[in-house]
Motif scaffolding. Structure first.
Motif, PDB file in Angstrom:
ATOM      1  N   UNK A 144       1.229  16.774  -4.662  1.00 45.81           N
ATOM      2  CA  UNK A 144       2.408  16.434  -5.476  1.00 45.81           C
ATOM      3  C   UNK A 144       3.369  15.562  -4.658  1.00 45.81           C
ATOM      4  N   UNK A 145       3.609  15.951  -3.402  1.00 43.74           N
ATOM      5  CA  UNK A 145       4.497  15.126  -2.566  1.00 43.74           C
ATOM      6  C   UNK A 145       3.873  13.749  -2.308  1.00 43.74           C
ATOM      7  N   UNK A 146       2.551  13.717  -2.078  1.00 50.20           N
ATOM      8  CA  UNK A 146       1.858  12.434  -1.876  1.00 50.20           C
ATOM      9  C   UNK A 146       2.050  11.517  -3.084  1.00 50.20           C
ATOM     10  N   UNK A 147       2.020  12.099  -4.264  1.00 48.86           N
ATOM     11  CA  UNK A 147       2.186  11.305  -5.493  1.00 48.86           C
ATOM     12  C   UNK A 147       3.618  10.792  -5.605  1.00 48.86           C
ATOM     13  N   UNK A 148       4.592  11.654  -5.295  1.00 48.62           N
ATOM     14  CA  UNK A 148       6.000  11.241  -5.428  1.00 48.62           C
ATOM     15  C   UNK A 148       6.324  10.131  -4.434  1.00 48.62           C
ATOM     16  N   UNK A 181      -0.372   8.568  -2.760  1.00 54.51           N
ATOM     17  CA  UNK A 181      -1.505   8.740  -3.669  1.00 54.51           C
ATOM     18  C   UNK A 181      -1.067   8.240  -5.044  1.00 54.51           C
ATOM     19  N   UNK A 182      -1.965   7.557  -5.745  1.00 52.64           N
ATOM     20  CA  UNK A 182      -1.646   7.016  -7.080  1.00 52.64           C
ATOM     21  C   UNK A 182      -1.994   8.026  -8.160  1.00 52.64           C
ATOM     22  N   UNK A 224       8.493   5.842 -10.592  1.00 53.93           N
ATOM     23  CA  UNK A 224       8.004   5.651  -9.221  1.00 53.93           C
ATOM     24  C   UNK A 224       6.510   5.371  -9.149  1.00 53.93           C
ATOM     25  N   UNK A 225       5.777   5.750 -10.199  1.00 51.71           N
ATOM     26  CA  UNK A 225       4.309   5.671 -10.080  1.00 51.71           C
ATOM     27  C   UNK A 225       3.808   4.238  -9.906  1.00 51.71           C
ATOM     28  N   UNK A 226       4.666   3.253 -10.216  1.00 55.28           N
ATOM     29  CA  UNK A 226       4.237   1.861 -10.078  1.00 55.28           C
ATOM     30  C   UNK A 226       4.727   1.232  -8.770  1.00 55.28           C
ATOM     31  N   UNK A 232      -0.841  13.949 -13.271  1.00 57.47           N
ATOM     32  CA  UNK A 232      -2.243  14.318 -13.054  1.00 57.47           C
ATOM     33  C   UNK A 232      -2.858  13.361 -12.041  1.00 57.47           C
ATOM     34  N   UNK A 233      -3.649  13.901 -11.121  1.00 59.69           N
ATOM     35  CA  UNK A 233      -4.469  13.030 -10.285  1.00 59.69           C
ATOM     36  C   UNK A 233      -5.846  13.651 -10.169  1.00 59.69           C
ATOM     37  N   UNK A 234      -6.872  12.847 -10.350  1.00 57.93           N
ATOM     38  CA  UNK A 234      -8.201  13.403 -10.112  1.00 57.93           C
ATOM     39  C   UNK A 234      -8.897  12.638  -9.002  1.00 57.93           C
ATOM     40  N   UNK A 235      -9.534  13.416  -8.142  1.00 55.26           N
ATOM     41  CA  UNK A 235     -10.334  12.864  -7.054  1.00 55.26           C
ATOM     42  C   UNK A 235     -11.791  13.074  -7.448  1.00 55.26           C
TER      43      UNK A 235
END
Ligand code: ADP
Ligand code: MG
Length: 266
Positions: A68-72, A76-77, A90-92, A33-36
Motif C-alpha cells: 500500500x505504501x509502495x503504491x502511494x 509500484x503502479x 497520485x497513481x499517474x 488494487x495491484x496484482x502481481x
C-alpha cells in the motif's frame, strides 16, 4: 488572506460551501488494487486519512501493508483504483513528483549516510532550489541551519549534530531518517515499522515524536507493536490478505472478533 472571504469572516458567517466539493481528506485511497502475475497483493482497498491524523495500518505478514505504501509513493503502479492526495490523483505521477507534492516515505531499513554527521545528513535532505539568487546564499545558510537545529531537537539528536551517523544507536538512526523526511516538511509522512528493533524507551520517545509532528501534517504508519499503536493511532486500518478487514479506533479494532481471529489472537 483571500480578500473575497473577508466579509464572511468579519460577519462571523461560514464561507459558502460547494455541495459538490470533495470532502477534505488529505489522502483518499479508493478501490486500490495491484496484482502481481494474477496475485492481488492489494485487493479493492479503500481508506481515508484526515489532515492531522495519525493512521496506523496493522495486519499479519504478507497482508499487503508495505505494498500500500509502495503504491502511494509511486514505487509500484496500481492495477486499478485511485489515490487522491489533497484532491490530486497520485497513481499517474512519478515517484519524484509525488515527493514534490508533499509525500515523504521512510522504508523499513534506514537509508542514512553513515560517514556523514547528523548535521550533514539533515543538510543534504533540505529541499534545494527554494532560492536561486547567489545574494541570498548567506540568508539561506542561516535558514537551513536554524531548520536543522529545530529538527535535531524534535528527533532527540540536538547533542549529536557533530557525531558521525555510524556511531548512532539503531533507534537514533531511525529518528535521523525521520528527521531527514521532516526537513522536507511533507504533509503526508509514511513510516514502515519505525520502532522495529527499538528499546522500550526509544519506542515511547518515538510515540512522543509522532504526536508532536502532526500539526499541519498526517502520518501513515505500519506497525506491529500494539502498545506503540495504542500510543499513537487516531484510527487503525487492519489489512488481511490484501483487503481491509476492519477499521476504527484501536478500542473498536482490538475487540473486533475478525481481527482477534486472524491477527491479535496469536
Ligand atoms: P506486508 O508488508 O503486509 O507484510 P507486503 O505488502 O510486503 O506485505 O506483501 C504482500 C504480498 O505481496 C506478499 O505475498 C508479497 O510476497 C507480495 N509482493 C509484494 N511485492 C511484490 C512484488 N513486487 N512482486 C510480487 N509479489 C509481491
Ligand atoms: Mg511490510
Amino acid at each position: 488572506m483571500n480578500a473575497s472571504l473577508l466579509p464572511n469572516v468579519l460577519m462571523g458567517a461560514e464561507p459558502a460551501k460547494d455541495p459538490a466539493a470533495a470532502p477534505d481528506f488529505l489522502l483518499a485511497v479508493d478501490a486500490l488494487t495491484v496484482s502481481f502475475d494474477g496475485f492481488k497483493a492489494v485487493n479493492d482497498v479503500s481508506f481515508y486519512v484526515d489532515p492531522n491524523e495519525i493512521r496506523v495500518i496493522i495486519g499479519p505478514n504478507g497482508a499487503g501493508k508495505t505494498t500500500v505504501l509502495d503504491l502511494i509513493c509511486g514505487r509500484t503502479r496500481a492495477s486499478a483504483g485511485s489515490i487522491k492526495y489533497k484532491g490530486q490523483e497520485l497513481t499517474k505521477l512519478t515517484e519524484s513528483a509525488i515527493v514534490q507534492a508533499g509525500v515523504g516515505r521512510k522504508f523499513q531499513t534506514p537509508s542514512i549516510y553513515d560517514d556523514l554527521t547528523v548535521f550533514e545528513n539533515l543538510e543534504i535532505s533540505f529541499p534545494r532550489g527554494r532560492s536561486v539568487w547567489g545574494a541570498l546564499t548567506f540568508k539561506r545558510d542561516a535558514e537551513v541551519r536554524d531548520r536543522i537545529h529545530e529538527i535535531a531537537e524534535t528527533i532527540f539528536l540536538k547533542d549529536q549534530l557533530k557525531a558521525r551517523a555510524e556511531f548512532l544507536s539503531h533507534g537514533q538512526k531511525q529518528w535521523l531518517e525521520i528527521g531527514m523526511l521532516l526537513i522536507q516538511d511533507p504533509e503526508l509522512l509514511m513510516l514502515d515499522e519505525p520502532v522495529a528493533g527499538m528499546s522500550v524507551g526509544e519506542r515511547i520517545k518515538t510515540a512522543e515524536l509522532l504526536n508532536q509532528i502532526i500539526v499541519g501534517r498526517s502520518v501513515l504508519v505500519i506497525e506491529h507493536d500494539m502498545k506503540f499503536v495504542e500510543d499513537i493511532a487516531h484510527r487503525v486500518t487492519v489489512l488481511h490478505q490484501g483487503k481491509v478487514l476492519s477499521e476504527g479506533s484501536m478500542e473498536r479494532v482490538k475487540n473486533d472478533p475478525k481481527v482477534i481471529e486472524v491477527y491479535l489472537g496469536h
